[in-house]
Write an enzyme that holds these catalytic residues in place. Structure first.
Site, PDB file in Angstrom:
ATOM      1  N   CYS A   1       0.841  -1.211   0.000  1.00 48.14           N
ATOM      2  CA  CYS A   1       0.000   0.000   0.000  1.00 48.14           C
ATOM      3  C   CYS A   1       0.870   1.252   0.000  1.00 48.14           C
ATOM      4  O   CYS A   1       1.448   1.614   1.034  1.00 48.14           O
ATOM      5  CB  CYS A   1      -0.903  -0.010   1.235  1.00 48.14           C
TER       6      CYS A   1
ATOM      7  N   CYS B   1      -0.442   4.094   2.277  1.00 47.48           N
ATOM      8  CA  CYS B   1      -0.206   3.887   3.714  1.00 47.48           C
ATOM      9  C   CYS B   1       1.261   4.126   4.068  1.00 47.48           C
ATOM     10  O   CYS B   1       1.566   4.698   5.105  1.00 47.48           O
ATOM     11  CB  CYS B   1      -0.549   2.451   4.126  1.00 47.48           C
ATOM     12  N   ASP B   2       2.180   3.670   3.229  1.00 45.19           N
ATOM     13  CA  ASP B   2       3.579   3.591   3.641  1.00 45.19           C
ATOM     14  C   ASP B   2       4.535   4.499   2.861  1.00 45.19           C
ATOM     15  O   ASP B   2       5.708   4.611   3.231  1.00 45.19           O
ATOM     16  CB  ASP B   2       4.073   2.135   3.494  1.00 45.19           C
TER      17      ASP B   2
END
Ligand SMILES: Cc1cc2nc3c(=O)[nH]c(=O)nc-3n(C[C@H](O)[C@H](O)[C@H](O)COP(=O)(O)OP(=O)(O)OC[C@H]3O[C@@H](n4cnc5c(N)ncnc54)[C@H](O)[C@@H]3O)c2cc1C
Length: 319
Positions: free
Chosen positions: A146, A149-150
């Site tokens: 992701c 997200c990261d």
């Protein structure tokens, strides 16, 4: 009243829903909207990923009605708000067992038991892993599925993206906001992604490509240090230093819960054109049953269709 749902092991009495929906991606939330507008007070169990896969992406540019695009997570929140406005109950809980052998259907969730006159399965799909040495050990330590997200953890770092479809390119382009370079490793010599994304990626000076190659190992102890790459044409193996590995090589449907209870095809729940499964009163929508389209709009459309069919089913049952 304090809601025990979502607390693992918490015991509550069995609750009944006319329409129970599993999944809070576009399919589940669209189904909730339609069932709520039919006055059926649906209960939706979100699973662990509120908003589904759509919430994992930074921006969605192909959902109609948003000419400037819309944030993936924001779209999920808008869907939720609209469904709740008409009376849908959204619960942060995950189904872990179902019994579809008789009506009302039984669903056991982490937070309690449910019975349901009709069930809409919208459990979507999860990312396919590379399944190579080092990957599992280094998830969260440089291996990610992701970018939204990261991505921010990779400021001025070198990352690789594995894959050649829309998701790989979209997420790779998003990563150029942070990373100093984004190398896309693809097993073929041409991309599957749409033309617009291909043009954007090829024009971006931070994006590079390694063609005809697969990752055979993620190297590192405490964190990712490199990937081993094999050229599928020459068989040559090389070590490519990198700080991060983002994997976008497809998705597998979250349907194991229904094994042996519903007809399946290659892991996807078999449905007819009206989202009916092999059990009357049980419907499936979105990527849990769709190996073809895999888009927010198509998944939401299938969710709406499933709820319309569930509404008709309940009317017929009532006589
Ligand atoms: C990185 C990325 C970028 C994308 N970009 C785009 C884009 O730009 N445009 C586009 O149209 N599409 C895009 N897609 C595809 C789109 O997100 C999916 O097609 C869509 O989200 C599928 O919706 P769904 O509701 O079927 O399932 P999902 O979105 O997969 O949602 C599944 C839901 O089921 C829940 N769940 C799972 N198991 C259980 C359980 N046991 N009990 C209860 N709930 C459960 C999960 O928590 C989740 O909420 C992208 C996908 C990815 C991964």
């Amino acid at each position: 009243m304090f809601n025990l749902s979502g607390i693992p092991g918490a015991k509550t009495e069995s609750r009944h829903a006319k329409v129970l929906i599993l999944g809070s991606g576009p399919a589940g939330l669209a189904a909730a909207l339609y069932a709520a507008r039919a006055d059926l007070e649906p209960i939706l169990l979100t699973g662990t990923e509120f908003g589904g896969q759509a919430a994992l992406t930074y921006t969605i540019e192909n959902y109609p009605g948003f000419p400037d695009g819309v944030g993936g997570a924001q779209l999920g929140e808008l869907f939720q708000k609209q469904a709740e406005h008409f009376g849908a109950k959204i619960e942060f809980d995950t189904a872990n067992k179902v019994d579809l052998s008789q009506r009302p259907f039984k669903v056991t969730a982490d937070g309690g038991e449910f019975t349901a006159d009709s069930l809409i399965i919208a459990t979507g799909a999860s990312p396919v892993h590379l399944n190579v040495p080092g990957e599992g050990l280094l998830v969260g330590k440089g291996v990610s599925y992701c970018a939204t997200c990261d991505g921010a953890f990779f400021k001025e770092k070198k990352v690789v993206v594995v894959g050649g479809g829309d998701s790989a390119l979209e997420e790779g382009l998003f990563l150029t906001r942070f990373a100093s370079s984004v190398t896309i490793i693809h097993r073929r010599d041409s991309l599957r992604a749409g033309a617009v994304l291909q043009d954007r990626a090829k024009a971006n000076p931070k994006v590079k490509f390694i063609w005809n190659s697969v990752v055979t190992e993620v190297v590192g102890k405490e964190k990712v240090e490199a990937v081993k790459i094999k050229n599928v044409q020459t068989g040559e193996e090389t070590v490519f230093p990198t700080d991060g590995v983002f994997v976008f090589i497809g998705h597998t449907p979250n349907t194991q819960l229904f094994d042996g209870q519903l007809e399946m095809e290659n892991g996807f729940i078999k449905v007819d054109q009206r989202m009916h499964t092999s059990v009357p009163g049980v419907y499936a929508a979105g990527e849990a049953s769709d190996p073809h389209f895999k888009q927010v709009i198509t998944s939401a459309g299938m969710g709406a269709a499933a709820a319309i069919e569930a509404t008709k089913f309940l009317e017929q049952q009532a006589g």
